[in-house]
Design a protein around this motif. Structure first.
Motif, PDB file in Angstrom:
ATOM      1  N   UNK A  52      24.058 -57.474 -87.293  1.00 20.50           N
ATOM      2  CA  UNK A  52      23.083 -57.782 -86.245  1.00 20.50           C
ATOM      3  C   UNK A  52      22.746 -56.523 -85.444  1.00 20.50           C
ATOM      4  N   UNK A  53      21.663 -56.621 -84.666  1.00 16.67           N
ATOM      5  CA  UNK A  53      21.248 -55.473 -83.848  1.00 16.67           C
ATOM      6  C   UNK A  53      21.888 -55.504 -82.461  1.00 16.67           C
ATOM      7  N   UNK A  54      22.579 -56.592 -82.142  1.00 22.46           N
ATOM      8  CA  UNK A  54      23.177 -56.732 -80.812  1.00 22.46           C
ATOM      9  C   UNK A  54      24.405 -55.832 -80.672  1.00 22.46           C
ATOM     10  N   UNK A  55      24.612 -55.305 -79.460  1.00 20.13           N
ATOM     11  CA  UNK A  55      25.815 -54.511 -79.180  1.00 20.13           C
ATOM     12  C   UNK A  55      26.955 -55.378 -78.674  1.00 20.13           C
ATOM     13  N   UNK A  56      26.612 -56.579 -78.207  1.00 18.10           N
ATOM     14  CA  UNK A  56      27.633 -57.524 -77.768  1.00 18.10           C
ATOM     15  C   UNK A  56      27.062 -58.932 -77.841  1.00 18.10           C
ATOM     16  N   UNK A  57      27.968 -59.899 -78.031  1.00 21.97           N
ATOM     17  CA  UNK A  57      27.546 -61.303 -78.026  1.00 21.97           C
ATOM     18  C   UNK A  57      28.781 -62.192 -77.957  1.00 21.97           C
ATOM     19  N   UNK A  58      28.562 -63.460 -77.619  1.00 23.90           N
ATOM     20  CA  UNK A  58      29.667 -64.414 -77.533  1.00 23.90           C
ATOM     21  C   UNK A  58      29.709 -65.231 -78.819  1.00 23.90           C
ATOM     22  N   UNK A  59      30.906 -65.259 -79.458  1.00 21.24           N
ATOM     23  CA  UNK A  59      31.084 -65.999 -80.711  1.00 21.24           C
ATOM     24  C   UNK A  59      32.434 -66.702 -80.666  1.00 21.24           C
ATOM     25  N   UNK A  60      32.429 -68.018 -80.877  1.00 21.01           N
ATOM     26  CA  UNK A  60      33.651 -68.805 -80.991  1.00 21.01           C
ATOM     27  C   UNK A  60      34.627 -68.561 -79.826  1.00 21.01           C
ATOM     28  N   UNK A  61      34.083 -68.477 -78.628  1.00 21.95           N
ATOM     29  CA  UNK A  61      34.935 -68.331 -77.448  1.00 21.95           C
ATOM     30  C   UNK A  61      35.390 -66.906 -77.181  1.00 21.95           C
ATOM     31  N   UNK A  62      34.841 -65.940 -77.920  1.00 21.54           N
ATOM     32  CA  UNK A  62      35.218 -64.525 -77.725  1.00 21.54           C
ATOM     33  C   UNK A  62      33.981 -63.680 -77.448  1.00 21.54           C
ATOM     34  N   UNK A  63      34.165 -62.676 -76.636  1.00 22.33           N
ATOM     35  CA  UNK A  63      33.149 -61.654 -76.453  1.00 22.33           C
ATOM     36  C   UNK A  63      33.300 -60.639 -77.595  1.00 22.33           C
ATOM     37  N   UNK A  64      32.223 -60.415 -78.364  1.00 20.56           N
ATOM     38  CA  UNK A  64      32.231 -59.428 -79.444  1.00 20.56           C
ATOM     39  C   UNK A  64      31.527 -58.160 -78.944  1.00 20.56           C
ATOM     40  N   UNK A  65      32.150 -57.004 -79.209  1.00 23.90           N
ATOM     41  CA  UNK A  65      31.566 -55.715 -78.799  1.00 23.90           C
ATOM     42  C   UNK A  65      31.589 -54.737 -79.962  1.00 23.90           C
ATOM     43  N   UNK A  66      30.564 -53.893 -80.026  1.00 20.23           N
ATOM     44  CA  UNK A  66      30.558 -52.803 -81.002  1.00 20.23           C
ATOM     45  C   UNK A  66      31.052 -51.523 -80.324  1.00 20.23           C
ATOM     46  N   UNK A  67      31.937 -50.809 -81.026  1.00 22.17           N
ATOM     47  CA  UNK A  67      32.480 -49.543 -80.514  1.00 22.17           C
ATOM     48  C   UNK A  67      31.937 -48.412 -81.388  1.00 22.17           C
ATOM     49  N   UNK A  68      31.179 -47.519 -80.770  1.00 21.02           N
ATOM     50  CA  UNK A  68      30.529 -46.439 -81.520  1.00 21.02           C
ATOM     51  C   UNK A  68      31.254 -45.108 -81.320  1.00 21.02           C
ATOM     52  N   UNK A  69      31.150 -44.299 -82.331  1.00 17.22           N
ATOM     53  CA  UNK A  69      31.637 -42.921 -82.268  1.00 17.22           C
ATOM     54  C   UNK A  69      30.493 -42.013 -82.705  1.00 17.22           C
ATOM     55  N   UNK A  70      29.867 -41.340 -81.726  1.00 18.91           N
ATOM     56  CA  UNK A  70      28.702 -40.508 -82.021  1.00 18.91           C
ATOM     57  C   UNK A  70      27.614 -41.316 -82.733  1.00 18.91           C
TER      58      UNK A  70
END
Length: 362
Positions: A52-70
């Motif tokens: 997905x293009x989202x950097x964060x979203x709520x799924x199944x009771x959890x906050x999902x986040x993307x962690x980038x390196x450069x």
């Protein structure tokens, strides 16, 4: 990059502070570290989130986040909870992990620089340019230590040394081969070679097991320019080798205290054989009996003092004189004469060196 153990330690610390459960996965959904069980059930959701293009979203009771390196997606972070406070805690965790990535990348860059510096793989201009980019001082006193652990790929020893010197961020700890750990230590203006020996002894005590073979530590001379660190490293390597030949009873050896052993170590083998042949006329000191060798060594230990040597050997002075006379007849060298004593001492050291080099060939 960052080990799973480091990630787990950070998640455990974050949970202890925030009381929120966390999980870190790679971009294929594999769990790398987690504070809760049953993370496998989120694998499909993680893979969908990666696409997905989202950097964060709520799924199944959890906050999902993307962690980038450069700008490159490195990890997926899960934080339990759907409310704003869980989102805030999750963003703080992402910030923490991204800073870890930066720190480890900087350490990796520094590690590469130090390795290439030690191995003389850099041009002089590159040394100073890269040091400037990495914010490394070029005009401070440094000394190189080599720590031989006797175990291939002893990662525990490497981490122990890193943790011990971690408070002093200007020190560099790396490894250029399977057994040896390299410490490039920045020194204070008042530190002396006696202080360096104490540091080496501390390392020996820290890494040596209660039972078993103790580690060896060697160090080179102090240098004031970063370009000379490789010289200090080569000196430490020589000190390690020379120590195994002439100072086997010592676990700490400094290049500046090698004495004549440093010169003998650089002699070619044909010259050594010729010297021994001339001194002993074809007879090797190894052929002397145990009593004679003990007498010789004790005589040297006591600086050619006949009375003190006979006292320590529990023999009469005349008995010692008889043994020295007998040795003189065998070799033509009178150990009571300073010049002959020096020749004999050097010859014994040359024989040790020859035996060591012969064993290295097998």
């Amino acid at each position: 990059m960052i080990s799973n153990q480091i990630l787990q330690t950070n998640l455990d610390g974050l949970k202890e502070i925030t009381r929120v459960d966390f999980c870190i996965c790679d971009t294929e959904g594999k769990t790398l570290a987690s504070t809760f069980a049953g993370t496998e059930e989120y694998e499909k959701s993680i893979l969908a989130f990666v696409e997905s293009e989202a950097d964060s979203q709520i799924v199944q009771g959890y906050q999902f986040f993307k962690v980038f390196d450069d700008h490159q997606l490195e990890y997926i972070l899960l934080a339990r909870g759907e409310k704003d406070d869980a989102y805030m805690v999750g963003k703080m965790a992402v910030f923490q992990i991204q800073n870890l990535l930066i720190a480890y990348k900087e350490r990796f860059d520094r590690d590469n620089f130090i390795k290439n510096l030690l191995l003389d793989n850099l041009l002089l201009v590159d040394i100073y340019n890269r040091a400037k980019k990495l914010h490394i001082d070029t005009n401070v006193r440094r000394c190189t230590f080599i720590i031989e652990t006797h175990q291939d790929k002893d990662l525990n020893a490497l981490e122990t040394v890193r943790n011990f010197f971690n408070a002093k961020s200007h020190d560099f700890i790396t490894a250029v081969d399977e057994k040896n750990i390299i410490l490039v230590r920045e020194l204070k203006p008042e530190e002396t070679y006696d202080d360096l020996e104490k540091v080496a002894e501390t390392i020996v005590d820290m890494l040596s097991p209660e039972e078993g073979e103790r580690v060896n530590v060697a160090f080179g001379t102090v240098v004031g320019e970063i370009r000379d660190v490789s010289r200090s490293y080569k000196e430490a390597k020589m000190a390690l080798d020379v120590g195994k030949i002439f100072f086997r009873e010592k676990n700490v050896v400094g290049y500046s205290r090698l004495g004549i052993g440093r010169l003998i170590f650089q002699l070619p083998m044909p010259l050594c054989r010729m010297f021994i042949r001339e001194i002993f006329e074809g007879k090797s000191p190894d052929e002397f009996d145990e009593e004679t060798l003990t007498t010789i060594n004790k005589f040297f230990e006591n600086n050619l003092n006949v009375s003190e040597t006979s006292r320590q050997l529990y023999i009469h002075r005349n008995t010692l004189v008889y043994r020295l006379d007998k040795l003189q007849k065998q070799t033509g060298l009178d150990l009571r004469v300073f010049e002959d004593a020096i020749t004999f001492k050097i010859a014994l050291m040359v024989v040790k060196y020859m035996k060591y080099m012969e064993n290295q060939d097998y």
